[in-house]
Design a protein around this motif. Structure first.
Motif, PDB file in Angstrom:
ATOM      1  N   ALA A 127       0.743  -1.039   0.006  1.00  0.00           N
ATOM      2  CA  ALA A 127      -0.088   0.041   0.089  1.00  0.00           C
ATOM      3  C   ALA A 127       0.606   1.651  -0.162  1.00  0.00           C
ATOM      4  O   ALA A 127       2.012   1.158   0.449  1.00  0.00           O
ATOM      5  CB  ALA A 127      -1.140   0.005   1.059  1.00  0.00           C
ATOM      6  N   LYS A 128       0.186   2.628  -0.321  1.00  0.00           N
ATOM      7  CA  LYS A 128       1.380   3.401  -0.710  1.00  0.00           C
ATOM      8  C   LYS A 128       0.646   4.979   0.298  1.00  0.00           C
ATOM      9  O   LYS A 128      -0.777   4.984   0.040  1.00  0.00           O
ATOM     10  CB  LYS A 128       1.201   4.175  -2.667  1.00  0.00           C
TER      11      LYS A 128
ATOM     12  N   ILE B 115       6.138  -0.071  12.427  1.00  0.00           N
ATOM     13  CA  ILE B 115       6.022  -0.743  11.215  1.00  0.00           C
ATOM     14  C   ILE B 115       6.523  -0.927   9.822  1.00  0.00           C
ATOM     15  O   ILE B 115       7.782   0.036   9.763  1.00  0.00           O
ATOM     16  CB  ILE B 115       4.761   0.333  10.638  1.00  0.00           C
ATOM     17  N   GLU B 116       7.234  -1.501   9.134  1.00  0.00           N
ATOM     18  CA  GLU B 116       8.334  -1.231   8.034  1.00  0.00           C
ATOM     19  C   GLU B 116       7.464  -0.587   7.050  1.00  0.00           C
ATOM     20  O   GLU B 116       6.876  -1.013   6.428  1.00  0.00           O
ATOM     21  CB  GLU B 116       8.586  -3.233   7.914  1.00  0.00           C
TER      22      GLU B 116
ATOM     23  N   ARG C 115       0.134  -3.913   2.835  1.00  0.00           N
ATOM     24  CA  ARG C 115      -0.605  -3.214   3.113  1.00  0.00           C
ATOM     25  C   ARG C 115      -1.636  -3.659   4.811  1.00  0.00           C
ATOM     26  O   ARG C 115      -2.281  -3.253   4.454  1.00  0.00           O
ATOM     27  CB  ARG C 115      -1.366  -4.530   1.696  1.00  0.00           C
ATOM     28  N   ALA C 116      -0.955  -4.873   5.218  1.00  0.00           N
ATOM     29  CA  ALA C 116      -1.969  -5.115   6.682  1.00  0.00           C
ATOM     30  C   ALA C 116      -1.624  -4.149   7.486  1.00  0.00           C
ATOM     31  O   ALA C 116      -2.463  -4.020   8.786  1.00  0.00           O
ATOM     32  CB  ALA C 116      -1.315  -6.230   6.572  1.00  0.00           C
ATOM     33  N   ASP C 117      -0.195  -3.597   7.068  1.00  0.00           N
ATOM     34  CA  ASP C 117      -0.153  -2.308   8.562  1.00  0.00           C
ATOM     35  C   ASP C 117      -1.114  -0.886   8.141  1.00  0.00           C
ATOM     36  O   ASP C 117      -0.747  -0.115   8.542  1.00  0.00           O
ATOM     37  CB  ASP C 117       1.448  -1.921   8.036  1.00  0.00           C
TER      38      ASP C 117
ATOM     39  N   VAL D   6      -2.045   5.317   9.020  1.00  0.00           N
ATOM     40  CA  VAL D   6      -2.147   6.203   8.704  1.00  0.00           C
ATOM     41  C   VAL D   6      -3.088   6.761  10.041  1.00  0.00           C
ATOM     42  O   VAL D   6      -3.166   8.048  10.025  1.00  0.00           O
ATOM     43  CB  VAL D   6      -3.799   5.620   8.123  1.00  0.00           C
ATOM     44  N   LYS D   7      -2.908   5.800  10.737  1.00  0.00           N
ATOM     45  CA  LYS D   7      -3.613   6.323  12.288  1.00  0.00           C
ATOM     46  C   LYS D   7      -2.603   6.678  12.817  1.00  0.00           C
ATOM     47  O   LYS D   7      -2.918   8.055  13.646  1.00  0.00           O
ATOM     48  CB  LYS D   7      -4.028   5.252  13.100  1.00  0.00           C
ATOM     49  N   VAL D   8      -1.207   6.577  13.009  1.00  0.00           N
ATOM     50  CA  VAL D   8      -0.078   6.685  13.625  1.00  0.00           C
ATOM     51  C   VAL D   8       0.143   8.652  12.658  1.00  0.00           C
ATOM     52  O   VAL D   8       0.413   9.680  13.783  1.00  0.00           O
ATOM     53  CB  VAL D   8       1.047   6.101  13.128  1.00  0.00           C
TER      54      VAL D   8
END
Lengths: 433, 433
Positions: free
Chosen positions: A276-277, A302-303, A325-327, A332-334
Motif C-alpha cells: 500500500a502507498k 511498521i516496516e 497492506r496489513a499495516d 495512517v492512524k499514526v
C-alpha cells in the motif's frame, strides 16, 4: 564422500507414506557414501492445528510470556516429525537419531516467535555422524540463554538447515520442497517461465526480499554470510531416481559469477501484491522532515519499503512511501495522530491500497547500462503508469497499479528475453508455515 | 498458605473448554492463598495418535534406538498440553509458566518407555512459585544423564506429580481424575460399593498392585517413600464449588492408622481378569526345581504372580503359577522348549486361560485372625472353587474360575460388611494412557 544437509518441508513430511519416501531417499544418499544431516519441518497442518488450539485459549493481548508458551507449543510439531523420520530410517535398516533444538543445542536470542540463531554446537552432530548415523535436527527452533524454547518464525526451518550446514561445514545444503527450483518468475503468471539452473547468491537475496516465496530470506542471508552452497530441488521426484541426476537438479545458489550469469542481464522477475502507498502532501522541505514522518511510523513497528520525496516547490514537497497492506490502517492512524499535528496546516494524507511492486533482478545489471530504460519502455508500451521507482545495484523495482501486475510481469519477462518453452504448471511452494 | 500439587489426567485436559475449566479451578486455589504446581497429562487421545503414526513406520523389532525416538515423539503430547494450560491461565490473568521434563530437570534412568525418576531439581520451580506464578511441569517425562528424552510408561503422569510433590515438599498432592475417589471395589461390579474417605498407604499399594486402576502403583510407592499426602478426587465437579468442600472430597491416602481404619478389617476388594495359570505336573521334588522352572520363564522377561507347589508324593510334585494372559503362549513355549526336556520323562504341562484373581485388602487383617476363613466360607457358600491362594500381611488373594469373578466380588463385599447405599454409576478411570 561429502557431508550434506537435507531439508524437507511440511508437505514433503505430510503423511507417514511421504516420511517413508523421505527415509528411502536419504538412505540412497548414505549408501552412495555421504554423511547426511536432515532438518525436517513439522508435518503439514500440524503447526496450524496447535496454534488454533492456542487461539481458543489465548488472552486478548499476547504478552512475552504467552509468546514463550506458543513457542513451547509450536516446537512440538518438529520434535514429532523428527522422531518419526528417525523411526522410518531405522525401519530401513539405517541407524538414525533425532535431536531437538535444545539437545544440539541451537542457541538463539530470546525474541519468542521470531528468534534469531546465535550459535550452533556441532560436537554432538559430528559424533553421531562419525558413528555412522543419520542425524535429524528439528528445524524452526532453539533455546535461549535461560533455557526457554524459542522458534524462528515462519519459514524458519530453511534458516535452521542453512545455519546447521554452516556450523558443520557441510559441502552442500539441499532444500527439498514442493517446487522444483527457482524460476525466472512465478509460472502461474507466466506459463513459459524457465527454471534457473544456477542463480547468484545476491540475486537470490533480492528475489527473496522482493516477493519470491521459494526461500526464506534469512536462510539466504545465512547462506551468504557463511558461503553455504544451497540447492532448491523437488521432493516429489521418485526417491529412487539416479543420485547424480538428483544432485544436479533444481536450482543451485552459487557464489561464483560464471559466464552464463554474465550473459543474462536479468535473471528473474519478482512481484508482491500486498503493498500500500501513503503520501504526505504539502510538507515543508526542511532537514529532518523524513525522520519526522518515518520515525513515528518505525516506532509503531511498521516496516517501510520504497520511499520517494518529490522535488521541492515553493519550499513544500510531497513525501511517499509504501508499507505492507496489513499495516496500512495503522500507519495512517499514526500519521494522523502523531505527525500531521506537528506539520504545517496545509499538510494532508493520500493513500492507495491497490498497488503492487514489480522488480527485475540481475547481477548483470551491474555492468549493463540501459536496463532500467528497457524496463520503463516495456511498461510504457503496455500503457502502465509507474508510480514509484526504487533501484539498487542488481535490481530495479517499480510500484504500479495492482490491476496491471500480471501484464507487467509478462511484458518484462518477454522484454528481457526470459521466455522459454511453456513449462509444466508448477504450484506455488506451499510447504512452509 | 499451602504448597499444593495438582495433577490432571488426559480426559480432564481433553478439550480447550476443559483446559479452561482446569485453569479456572487452579486460579480458585491461588486466590485462596495457595502456591500451585500443576502436572497435566497429554490431551486424551493425543499420545495414541502419535504412537499410531509411529506404528505405521516402525521396524519389525524395536531397538533401544527406536524406543528413544518413540519417547521423543510421545513426550510432545505433554509439552503441548502444558503450554496450552499456561496460556489458559494467562488468559485468566494468572501468571504461569510451563516447563518440560528437561527444563526442570526431571532426571531419570535410560530405560526408554519405562524410565524411573532418579532426581528432580526444585530450584527453578521454587523460584517461579516465589515470583507469584503457577508452575506447570509436563508429566510422564524426563531426561537421562546423556540428555535423551525419556518417558515413564503408562500412567507415568501420576508418578511425576507425586515425585514433584516430594521434591518441592508439597503439603498435598491432588490427583484430579474422572472418578471421584477410591471405592471398596469396582462400582460397575458392585453397585453399592462405597467411596473410601481415607485409605492407608499400604492398602492403596496392595489395591494398585492387585488390579485397582485408580492410581498407578509407582506413584503410590513414591508417595510412601517420601510420605506425600495424596488425594484422588474428581475433575468433573464444577470448577467453582467451595474450595473447602473440594479440598475434603475424594479419597485421602494417609500414613496414620486412624481409628476408623482399625475398625474395618477389610477396606477393599480388587480383582484382575487378565490372568492365566500354568501347571507343570509330575516334576521331581528336588532342591532347585522351582528355579529350573521359573528361571527360564523370568529370563524370557515374563512376570510370574502367584506360585504354589503341591505336597510331594512319591518324590514327585506339581508346580503351578500364574502369568499375565498376554504372556501365556510365550510362557508355554519357553517351558516346552527349555524346561521340559531337562525334566523326568513323566513331566507334563497343563494350563488355563480362564482364571481370575480376587483379593481382599485391609490393614486390619494384621490384628484379626479368621479373615481368610471368612473369605473361604463366603466363596464356598456360592460354590466357587479356590484354585490357588496367596497371602501377605494385609491381603489375601484367591485364583478362581473367571466366570465366577463378579459373584465372588459381590459375596465378599457383603461378607466383609462393605455394602453401602447404591452409589451413582461411576465410570472406570479412563484418563491415563
Amino acid at each position: 564422500m561429502a557431508l550434506i544437509v537435507h531439508k524437507y518441508g511440511g508437505t514433503s513430511m505430510g503423511t507417514t507414506e511421504r516420511i517413508r519416501n523421505v527415509a528411502k531417499r536419504i538412505v540412497k544418499w548414505v549408501r552412495a557414501g555421504h554423511q547426511v544431516v536432515v532438518v525436517p519441518s513439522a508435518m503439514s497442518g500440524e503447526t496450524n492445528r496447535l496454534l488454533a488450539l492456542a487461539a481458543e485459549l489465548e488472552p486478548a493481548e499476547r504478552s512475552a510470556q504467552t509468546c514463550r508458551e506458543l513457542d513451547a507449543l509450536a516446537a512440538t510439531g518438529e520434535q514429532a516429525s523428527s522422531a518419526l523420520l528417525a523411526i522410518a530410517l531405522q525401519a530401513e535398516g539405517q541407524p538414525a537419531i533425532s535431536f531437538t533444538g535444545w539437545q544440539v543445542p541451537v542457541r538463539t536470542n530470546s525474541a519468542y516467535m521470531k528468534a534469531r540463531i546465535e550459535s550452533i554446537e556441532s560436537t554432538r552432530i559430528r559424533k553421531e555422524l562419525d558413528a555412522g548415523r543419520v542425524v535429524i535436527v528439528t528445524g524452526f527452533q532453539g533455546i535461549d540463554e535461560q533455557g526457554h524454547i524459542t522458534t524462528l518464525g515462519r519459514g524458519g526451518s530453511d534458516t535452521s538447515a542453512v545455519a546447521i550446514a554452516a556450523a558443520i561445514k557441510a559441502d552442500e545444503c539441499l532444500i527439498y520442497t514442493d517446487v522444483d527450483g527457482v524460476y525466472t518468475t512465478d509460472p502461474r503468471v507466466v506459463p513459459n517461465a524457465q527454471r534457473l539452473k544456477t542463480i547468484s547468491f545476491e540475486e537470490m537475496l533480492e528475489l527473496a526480499s522482493l516477493g519470491s516465496k521459494v526461500l526464506q530470506i534469512r536462510s539466504v542471508e545465512f547462506a551468504g554470510k557463511y558461503r553455504v552452497p544451497l540447492r532448491v530441488l523437488s521432493s516429489f521426484t521418485p526417491w529412487d531416481i539416479d543420485l547424480a541426476e538428483e544432485a544436479a537438479s533444481g536450482t543451485l545458489i552459487t557464489f561464483e559469477e560464471d559466464e552464463k550469469m554474465e550473459k543474462a542481464v536479468v535473471s528473474g522477475i519478482a512481484f508482491t501484491r500486498d503493498e500500500a502507498k501513503i503520501s504526505v502532501l504539502g510538507v515543508p522541505d526542511t532537514p529532518g522532515i523524513a525522520y519526522a514522518i518515518l520515525g513515528a511510523v518505525a516506532e509503531a513497528g511498521i516496516e517501510v519499503d520504497v520511499i520517494i520525496q518529490n522535488l521541492s516547490k515553493d519550499g513544500k514537497t510531497d513525501f511517499s512511501f509504501t508499507v505492507s497492506r496489513a499495516d496500512y490502517d495503522r500507519a495512517v492512524k499514526v500519521l494522523n495522530e502523531k505527525v500531521l499535528p506537528n506539520l504545517d496546516q496545509g499538510a494532508s494524507l493520500d493513500g492507495n491500497k491497490q498497488i503492487s511492486k514489480v522488480s527485475i533482478v540481475g547481477i548483470g545489471m551491474k555492468s549493463h547500462a540501459g536496463v532500467a530504460s528497457t524496463m520503463f519502455r516495456a511498461l510504457s508500451q503496455e500503457g502502465i503508469n509507474i508510480q514509484m521507482i526504487s533501484t539498487s545495484e542488481i535490481k530495479t523495482s517499480v510500484v504500479i497499479d495492482e490491476k496491471y501486475v500480471e501484464l507487467a510481469v509478462r511484458s518484462l519477462h518477454t522484454a528481457f528475453g526470459l521466455d522459454g518453452e511453456v513449462s509444466i504448471d508448477v504450484p506455488k511452494r506451499n510447504d512452509e508455515k
